[in-house]
Design a protein around this motif. Structure first.
Motif, short mmCIF file in Angstrom:
data_model
loop_
_atom_site.label_atom_id
_atom_site.label_comp_id
_atom_site.label_asym_id
_atom_site.label_seq_id
_atom_site.Cartn_x
_atom_site.Cartn_y
_atom_site.Cartn_z
N HIS A 29 -12.29 1.17 11.98
CA HIS A 29 -11.46 2.38 11.96
C HIS A 29 -9.97 2.02 11.90
O HIS A 29 -9.19 2.69 11.22
CB HIS A 29 -11.75 3.24 13.18
N LEU A 30 -9.59 0.97 12.63
CA LEU A 30 -8.19 0.53 12.57
C LEU A 30 -7.83 0.04 11.16
O LEU A 30 -6.75 0.34 10.64
CB LEU A 30 -7.94 -0.59 13.58
N LEU A 31 -8.74 -0.70 10.55
CA LEU A 31 -8.51 -1.16 9.18
C LEU A 31 -8.43 0.02 8.22
O LEU A 31 -7.63 0.02 7.28
CB LEU A 31 -9.62 -2.12 8.75
N ASP A 32 -9.24 1.02 8.48
CA ASP A 32 -9.28 2.20 7.63
C ASP A 32 -7.95 2.94 7.60
O ASP A 32 -7.53 3.46 6.55
CB ASP A 32 -10.39 3.14 8.10
N ILE A 33 -7.25 2.99 8.74
CA ILE A 33 -5.98 3.73 8.79
C ILE A 33 -4.77 2.84 8.49
O ILE A 33 -3.63 3.31 8.49
CB ILE A 33 -5.78 4.43 10.15
N GLY A 34 -5.00 1.55 8.25
CA GLY A 34 -3.90 0.67 7.86
C GLY A 34 -3.15 0.02 9.00
O GLY A 34 -2.02 -0.45 8.81
N LEU A 35 -3.75 -0.02 10.21
CA LEU A 35 -3.15 -0.70 11.37
C LEU A 35 -1.81 -0.07 11.75
O LEU A 35 -1.54 1.08 11.45
CB LEU A 35 -3.02 -2.20 11.10
N GLY A 88 -2.23 -10.21 14.99
CA GLY A 88 -3.31 -10.46 15.94
C GLY A 88 -4.61 -9.79 15.54
O GLY A 88 -5.69 -10.39 15.59
N ILE A 89 -4.53 -8.54 15.10
CA ILE A 89 -5.73 -7.79 14.70
C ILE A 89 -6.38 -8.43 13.47
O ILE A 89 -7.60 -8.59 13.40
CB ILE A 89 -5.39 -6.31 14.43
N ARG A 90 -5.54 -8.83 12.51
CA ARG A 90 -6.09 -9.44 11.29
C ARG A 90 -6.73 -10.80 11.57
O ARG A 90 -7.60 -11.25 10.82
CB ARG A 90 -4.98 -9.58 10.24
N GLY A 91 -6.31 -11.45 12.65
CA GLY A 91 -6.90 -12.73 13.02
C GLY A 91 -8.08 -12.60 13.96
O GLY A 91 -8.65 -13.61 14.39
N ALA A 92 -8.47 -11.37 14.27
CA ALA A 92 -9.54 -11.12 15.24
C ALA A 92 -10.92 -11.16 14.60
O ALA A 92 -11.09 -10.86 13.42
CB ALA A 92 -9.32 -9.77 15.91
N LYS A 93 -11.91 -11.50 15.41
CA LYS A 93 -13.30 -11.56 14.96
C LYS A 93 -14.13 -10.40 15.52
O LYS A 93 -15.30 -10.26 15.19
CB LYS A 93 -13.94 -12.87 15.39
N SER A 119 -12.23 -8.28 20.83
CA SER A 119 -10.99 -9.01 20.64
C SER A 119 -9.87 -8.31 21.41
O SER A 119 -9.62 -7.13 21.20
CB SER A 119 -10.61 -9.10 19.16
N ILE A 120 -9.22 -9.07 22.30
CA ILE A 120 -8.10 -8.55 23.07
C ILE A 120 -6.82 -9.08 22.44
O ILE A 120 -6.65 -10.29 22.28
CB ILE A 120 -8.17 -9.02 24.54
N ILE A 121 -5.92 -8.19 22.07
CA ILE A 121 -4.68 -8.58 21.42
C ILE A 121 -3.54 -8.48 22.43
O ILE A 121 -3.30 -7.40 23.01
CB ILE A 121 -4.36 -7.68 20.20
N ILE A 122 -2.84 -9.60 22.65
CA ILE A 122 -1.71 -9.62 23.58
C ILE A 122 -0.45 -10.08 22.86
O ILE A 122 -0.33 -11.26 22.50
CB ILE A 122 -1.97 -10.56 24.78
N PRO A 123 0.49 -9.17 22.60
CA PRO A 123 1.77 -9.59 22.02
C PRO A 123 2.67 -10.13 23.13
O PRO A 123 2.73 -9.56 24.23
CB PRO A 123 2.33 -8.28 21.44
N VAL A 124 3.35 -11.23 22.87
CA VAL A 124 4.20 -11.85 23.89
C VAL A 124 5.59 -12.14 23.32
O VAL A 124 5.71 -12.73 22.25
CB VAL A 124 3.59 -13.17 24.42
N TYR A 125 6.59 -11.72 24.07
CA TYR A 125 7.96 -12.11 23.75
C TYR A 125 8.74 -12.24 25.06
O TYR A 125 9.02 -11.25 25.73
CB TYR A 125 8.65 -11.09 22.83
N ASN A 126 9.04 -13.47 25.43
CA ASN A 126 9.83 -13.75 26.65
C ASN A 126 9.28 -13.04 27.88
O ASN A 126 9.97 -12.26 28.52
CB ASN A 126 11.30 -13.37 26.42
#
Length: 227
Positions: free
Chosen positions: A165-171, A92-97, A20-27
């Motif tokens: 591991h990301l879930l383990d540390i709380g994102l 984004g991470i929480r919506g990832a598969k 899963s690739i997470i891309i945050p976008v703002y303007n």
């Protein structure tokens, strides 16, 4: 033993997981198209990764640019209000598969073997917690300026983590408006490790609107990480 054969074997082995690739976008209408093209053209099989874009209430034409690149691989999440970068990343991470998570910023782009090499390292080395690749700093015209060691001069992108591991540390800590990647890395490395891949697979674009140019706020939140 050819490199092509090696990647073919890895493709077969990797059939049971998704990146899963997470891309945050703002303007970021000026750069998001280039970013997405580089990800759509990866050498790894297209059914092995998904692209999750989190639009944080952009007021420009970012969404129109995204629509031009839209494929079944791309999922767009639109925040109902401006949430800020760390919260958008967490959404984004929480919506990832995926079993593996990697962040790519919307003004950057990657080499065609970026996902293939990063995921292969993690898949074949079960004891590795995360891998990071070196990166090339580029100017606004995409001219390469300098290659950086990802451990000596770390950035928030180009690091592939195991999802658990990301879930383990709380994102990401959503209180960090800046230096969110530093806080995450600091928290992550207290329990896990990040292994360097000494290949420049990520392109970090320097331009006048980089968030990192706000040095006062970056220093303020970096100090909080160390406190």
């Amino acid at each position: 033993f050819s490199l092509k054969l090696f990647f073919m074997i890895c493709h077969i082995m990797q059939k049971n997981f998704l990146i899963s690739i997470i891309i945050p976008v703002y303007n970021n209408e000026k750069y998001i198209g280039r970013c997405l093209r580089s990800l759509k053209n990866q050498s790894i099989s297209k059914n092995l990764f998904e692209i999750i874009i989190v639009d944080d209430c952009s007021s420009d034409n970012s969404l129109n640019e995204i629509k031009k690149q839209k494929t079944s691989q791309i999922k767009v999440i639109k925040n109902k209000k401006n949430m800020g970068l760390p919260k958008s990343l967490n959404i984004g991470i929480r919506g990832a598969k995926g079993s593996f998570i990697v962040r790519v910023d919307s003004d950057d782009w990657v080499q065609e073997d970026f996902l293939n090499i990063m995921s292969t390292f993690l898949y074949l080395n079960k004891k590795l917690d995360a891998v990071a690749c070196d990166y090339t700093i580029a100017d606004d015209k995409e001219n390469s300026l300098k290659v950086e060691n990802c451990l000596k001069k770390p950035i928030g992108c180009g690091i592939m983590f195991r999802m658990q591991h990301l879930l383990d540390i709380g994102l990401y800590n959503e209180k960090f408006a800046y230096a969110e990647e530093e806080e995450l890395r600091n928290k992550f490395t207290k329990k896990f490790s990040i292994t360097r891949i000494p290949l420049s697979l990520y392109r970090y674009r320097k331009h006048q609107n980089n968030r990192s140019k706000n040095s006062k706020l970056v220093k303020k939140f970096s100090k909080k990480v160390r406190s």
